[in-house]
Design an enzyme around this catalytic site. Structure first.
Site, PDB file in Angstrom:
ATOM      1  N   LYS A 196       0.839  -1.216   0.000  1.00 53.03           N
ATOM      2  CA  LYS A 196       0.000   0.000   0.000  1.00 53.03           C
ATOM      3  C   LYS A 196       0.868   1.257   0.000  1.00 53.03           C
ATOM      4  O   LYS A 196       0.645   2.180  -0.777  1.00 53.03           O
ATOM      5  CB  LYS A 196      -0.932   0.021   1.228  1.00 53.03           C
ATOM      6  CG  LYS A 196      -1.864  -1.180   1.312  1.00 53.03           C
ATOM      7  CD  LYS A 196      -2.804  -1.078   2.500  1.00 53.03           C
ATOM      8  CE  LYS A 196      -2.122  -1.084   3.852  1.00 53.03           C
ATOM      9  NZ  LYS A 196      -1.396  -2.344   4.177  1.00 53.03           N
ATOM     10  N   ARG A 224      -9.762   1.175   8.550  1.00 49.46           N
ATOM     11  CA  ARG A 224      -9.329  -0.184   8.864  1.00 49.46           C
ATOM     12  C   ARG A 224     -10.393  -0.936   9.645  1.00 49.46           C
ATOM     13  O   ARG A 224     -10.189  -2.089  10.019  1.00 49.46           O
ATOM     14  CB  ARG A 224      -8.079  -0.088   9.717  1.00 49.46           C
ATOM     15  CG  ARG A 224      -6.842  -0.708   9.134  1.00 49.46           C
ATOM     16  CD  ARG A 224      -5.758  -0.428  10.141  1.00 49.46           C
ATOM     17  NE  ARG A 224      -4.589  -1.185   9.949  1.00 49.46           N
ATOM     18  CZ  ARG A 224      -3.507  -0.739   9.309  1.00 49.46           C
ATOM     19  NH1 ARG A 224      -3.509   0.442   8.734  1.00 49.46           N
ATOM     20  NH2 ARG A 224      -2.447  -1.482   9.246  1.00 49.46           N
ATOM     21  N   ARG A 236      11.951  -5.821   4.907  1.00 46.86           N
ATOM     22  CA  ARG A 236      11.667  -4.406   4.598  1.00 46.86           C
ATOM     23  C   ARG A 236      12.586  -3.454   5.363  1.00 46.86           C
ATOM     24  O   ARG A 236      12.845  -3.622   6.550  1.00 46.86           O
ATOM     25  CB  ARG A 236      10.212  -4.091   4.952  1.00 46.86           C
ATOM     26  CG  ARG A 236       9.899  -2.605   4.827  1.00 46.86           C
ATOM     27  CD  ARG A 236       8.439  -2.346   4.814  1.00 46.86           C
ATOM     28  NE  ARG A 236       7.795  -2.616   6.083  1.00 46.86           N
ATOM     29  CZ  ARG A 236       6.529  -2.345   6.333  1.00 46.86           C
ATOM     30  NH1 ARG A 236       5.773  -1.826   5.390  1.00 46.86           N
ATOM     31  NH2 ARG A 236       6.011  -2.616   7.505  1.00 46.86           N
ATOM     32  N   ARG A 251      11.226  -1.637  11.037  1.00 46.60           N
ATOM     33  CA  ARG A 251      10.171  -1.315  12.003  1.00 46.60           C
ATOM     34  C   ARG A 251      10.100  -2.363  13.104  1.00 46.60           C
ATOM     35  O   ARG A 251      10.203  -3.553  12.843  1.00 46.60           O
ATOM     36  CB  ARG A 251       8.821  -1.218  11.277  1.00 46.60           C
ATOM     37  CG  ARG A 251       8.474   0.190  10.873  1.00 46.60           C
ATOM     38  CD  ARG A 251       7.309   0.284   9.921  1.00 46.60           C
ATOM     39  NE  ARG A 251       6.089  -0.413  10.327  1.00 46.60           N
ATOM     40  CZ  ARG A 251       4.970  -0.382   9.610  1.00 46.60           C
ATOM     41  NH1 ARG A 251       4.906   0.308   8.480  1.00 46.60           N
ATOM     42  NH2 ARG A 251       3.905  -1.037  10.007  1.00 46.60           N
ATOM     43  N   ARG A 304      -0.596  -8.809  13.481  1.00 48.15           N
ATOM     44  CA  ARG A 304      -1.169  -7.800  12.562  1.00 48.15           C
ATOM     45  C   ARG A 304      -2.034  -8.477  11.497  1.00 48.15           C
ATOM     46  O   ARG A 304      -3.082  -7.957  11.113  1.00 48.15           O
ATOM     47  CB  ARG A 304      -0.037  -6.997  11.903  1.00 48.15           C
ATOM     48  CG  ARG A 304       0.603  -5.991  12.855  1.00 48.15           C
ATOM     49  CD  ARG A 304       1.963  -5.526  12.374  1.00 48.15           C
ATOM     50  NE  ARG A 304       1.919  -4.847  11.099  1.00 48.15           N
ATOM     51  CZ  ARG A 304       2.990  -4.646  10.316  1.00 48.15           C
ATOM     52  NH1 ARG A 304       4.174  -5.075  10.703  1.00 48.15           N
ATOM     53  NH2 ARG A 304       2.859  -4.018   9.178  1.00 48.15           N
TER      54      ARG A 304
HETATM   55  P1  AP5 Z   1       4.862  -1.680   1.801  1.00 46.01           P
HETATM   56  O1  AP5 Z   1       4.536  -0.821   0.634  1.00 46.01           O
HETATM   57  O2  AP5 Z   1       5.674  -1.103   2.902  1.00 46.01           O
HETATM   58  O3  AP5 Z   1       3.540  -2.408   2.348  1.00 46.01           O
HETATM   59  P2  AP5 Z   1       2.292  -1.812   3.156  1.00 46.01           P
HETATM   60  O4  AP5 Z   1       1.076  -2.474   2.617  1.00 46.01           O
HETATM   61  O5  AP5 Z   1       2.330  -0.333   3.167  1.00 46.01           O
HETATM   62  O6  AP5 Z   1       2.632  -2.433   4.587  1.00 46.01           O
HETATM   63  P3  AP5 Z   1       2.534  -1.808   6.048  1.00 46.01           P
HETATM   64  O7  AP5 Z   1       3.220  -2.820   6.931  1.00 46.01           O
HETATM   65  O8  AP5 Z   1       3.080  -0.422   6.121  1.00 46.01           O
HETATM   66  O9  AP5 Z   1       1.037  -1.799   6.266  1.00 46.01           O
HETATM   67  P4  AP5 Z   1       0.302  -1.863   7.572  1.00 46.01           P
HETATM   68  O10 AP5 Z   1      -1.039  -1.614   7.070  1.00 46.01           O
HETATM   69  O11 AP5 Z   1       0.449  -3.068   8.399  1.00 46.01           O
HETATM   70  O12 AP5 Z   1       1.063  -0.759   8.472  1.00 46.01           O
HETATM   71  P5  AP5 Z   1       0.651   0.693   8.934  1.00 46.01           P
HETATM   72  O13 AP5 Z   1       1.875   1.494   8.984  1.00 46.01           O
HETATM   73  O14 AP5 Z   1      -0.516   1.187   8.142  1.00 46.01           O
HETATM   74  O15 AP5 Z   1       5.636  -2.973   1.213  1.00 46.01           O
HETATM   75  C1  AP5 Z   1       6.097  -3.996   2.092  1.00 46.01           C
HETATM   76  C2  AP5 Z   1       7.425  -4.567   1.554  1.00 46.01           C
HETATM   77  O16 AP5 Z   1       7.189  -5.255   0.324  1.00 46.01           O
HETATM   78  C3  AP5 Z   1       8.500  -3.511   1.240  1.00 46.01           C
HETATM   79  O17 AP5 Z   1       9.744  -4.045   1.567  1.00 46.01           O
HETATM   80  C4  AP5 Z   1       8.386  -3.303  -0.280  1.00 46.01           C
HETATM   81  O18 AP5 Z   1       9.614  -2.894  -0.871  1.00 46.01           O
HETATM   82  C5  AP5 Z   1       7.968  -4.686  -0.750  1.00 46.01           C
HETATM   83  N1  AP5 Z   1       7.069  -4.673  -1.916  1.00 46.01           N
HETATM   84  C6  AP5 Z   1       6.034  -3.832  -2.154  1.00 46.01           C
HETATM   85  N2  AP5 Z   1       5.423  -4.150  -3.316  1.00 46.01           N
HETATM   86  C7  AP5 Z   1       6.075  -5.248  -3.804  1.00 46.01           C
HETATM   87  C8  AP5 Z   1       5.909  -6.063  -4.983  1.00 46.01           C
HETATM   88  N3  AP5 Z   1       4.937  -5.809  -5.873  1.00 46.01           N
HETATM   89  N4  AP5 Z   1       6.745  -7.091  -5.147  1.00 46.01           N
HETATM   90  C9  AP5 Z   1       7.749  -7.370  -4.254  1.00 46.01           C
HETATM   91  N5  AP5 Z   1       7.964  -6.631  -3.136  1.00 46.01           N
HETATM   92  C10 AP5 Z   1       7.131  -5.592  -2.908  1.00 46.01           C
HETATM   93  O19 AP5 Z   1       0.095   0.429  10.411  1.00 46.01           O
HETATM   94  C11 AP5 Z   1       0.943   0.116  11.475  1.00 46.01           C
HETATM   95  C12 AP5 Z   1       0.141   0.076  12.767  1.00 46.01           C
HETATM   96  O20 AP5 Z   1      -0.433   1.375  13.039  1.00 46.01           O
HETATM   97  C13 AP5 Z   1      -1.062  -0.888  12.793  1.00 46.01           C
HETATM   98  O21 AP5 Z   1      -0.686  -2.192  13.130  1.00 46.01           O
HETATM   99  C14 AP5 Z   1      -1.945  -0.216  13.861  1.00 46.01           C
HETATM  100  O22 AP5 Z   1      -1.489  -0.523  15.164  1.00 46.01           O
HETATM  101  C15 AP5 Z   1      -1.741   1.265  13.608  1.00 46.01           C
HETATM  102  N6  AP5 Z   1      -2.726   1.806  12.658  1.00 46.01           N
HETATM  103  C16 AP5 Z   1      -2.471   2.312  11.416  1.00 46.01           C
HETATM  104  N7  AP5 Z   1      -3.615   2.700  10.818  1.00 46.01           N
HETATM  105  C17 AP5 Z   1      -4.618   2.440  11.690  1.00 46.01           C
HETATM  106  C18 AP5 Z   1      -6.028   2.597  11.626  1.00 46.01           C
HETATM  107  N8  AP5 Z   1      -6.643   3.098  10.550  1.00 46.01           N
HETATM  108  N9  AP5 Z   1      -6.772   2.225  12.712  1.00 46.01           N
HETATM  109  C19 AP5 Z   1      -6.174   1.738  13.817  1.00 46.01           C
HETATM  110  N10 AP5 Z   1      -4.833   1.536  13.931  1.00 46.01           N
HETATM  111  C20 AP5 Z   1      -4.058   1.874  12.867  1.00 46.01           C
END
Ligand code: AP5
Length: 214
Positions: free
Chosen positions: A13, A88, A127, A160, A171
């Site tokens: 994402k 979410r 990552r 992270r 998660r």
């Molecule tokens: P990346 O692009 O980093 O993936 P992502 O989907 O953004 O993953 P996140 O871990 O950031 O998502 P998340 O939703 O768990 O975390 P968030 O920060 O929102 O890609 C991942 C890896 O794959 C990278 O190494 C990249 O290079 C590689 N890659 C990408 N595309 C590829 C491809 N096509 N092929 C091969 N490799 C590829 O949330 C963190 C925490 O915050 C949550 O757990 C929660 O506690 C809190 N939080 C955040 N939002 C909310 C909400 N709305 N409500 C409540 N709590 C929340």
């Protein structure tokens, strides 16, 4: 253009939202990045969020909704935005729809980036993220030109805390239980578009651009 990017942790994402927001000249709003910014600044909200993030759980809806709706109201989001990681939960999606409706606005599309669990685990284990601009790299599939240094701005890369395997598993469970119901929420609104997230990054970008009509 107001887009909600759906997908499990590690689906890509953040990677895709960065490219799409550059191409479409709209804001990239990532709830996880907002929490991490608060954490870095040592705010009360950051301290609260950390408790939940470290366990792989969601930060409570009221706190999260308030933070994101405030962010959406900022001037750079007037021309549109890509929401990454929000909503979410169904109450978050309903709150977003209600807030937009009061301004005569709505979400246009909700692309879902679909990736299998084994691949998600591999992606998150390898990552590395830029501390300055949050660009994500992968030590095998998408390494930076120089190890530990961001290609875009020379920022230092870090891993992270919540990318440890045991937290990733939590998660993913949280996603299945609380976030996956959004798939039918946006399907009912005819806004959901399924994207194969296991293709190379550029192919996923092309599919997303088609999905949002760019
Ligand atoms: P990346 O692009 O980093 O993936 P992502 O989907 O953004 O993953 P996140 O871990 O950031 O998502 P998340 O939703 O768990 O975390 P968030 O920060 O929102 O890609 C991942 C890896 O794959 C990278 O190494 C990249 O290079 C590689 N890659 C990408 N595309 C590829 C491809 N096509 N092929 C091969 N490799 C590829 O949330 C963190 C925490 O915050 C949550 O757990 C929660 O506690 C809190 N939080 C955040 N939002 C909310 C909400 N709305 N409500 C409540 N709590 C929340």
């Amino acid at each position: 253009m107001r887009v909600v990017l759906l997908g499990p942790p590690g689906a890509g994402k953040g990677t895709q939202a960065k490219v799409l927001s550059d191409r479409a000249s709209v804001a990239h709003i990532a709830s996880g990045d907002l929490f991490r910014k608060h954490l870095g600044e040592g705010t009360e909200l950051g301290r609260l969020a950390k408790i939940f993030m470290d366990r792989g759980e969601l930060v409570p809806d009221d706190v999260t909704i308030h933070m994101v709706l405030e962010r959406i109201a900022e001037p750079d989001a007037k021309g549109g935005y890509i929401l990454d990681g929000f909503p979410r939960t169904v109450p978050q999606a309903e709150a977003l729809d209600e807030a937009l409706a009061t301004k005569g606005q709505a979400i246009h599309k909700a692309p879902l980036i679909a990736v299998e669990t084994d691949e998600l685990m591999r992606r998150l284990a390898g990552r590395w993220i830029c501390r300055a601009c949050q660009t994500a790299y992968h030590e095998v599939t998408n390494p930076p030109r120089q190890a530990g240094v961001c290609d875009r701005d020379g920022g230092a890369l870090y891993q992270r805390e919540d990318d440890k395997p045991e937290v990733v598993r939590a998660r993913l469970e949280t996603y299945d239980r609380q976030t996956a119901p959004l798939i039918s929420y946006y399907e009912k609104q005819r806004k959901l578009v399924r994207i194969d997230g296991q293709q190379p990054v550029e192919a996923v970008t092309a599919a997303l651009l088609r999905a949002v009509g760019r």
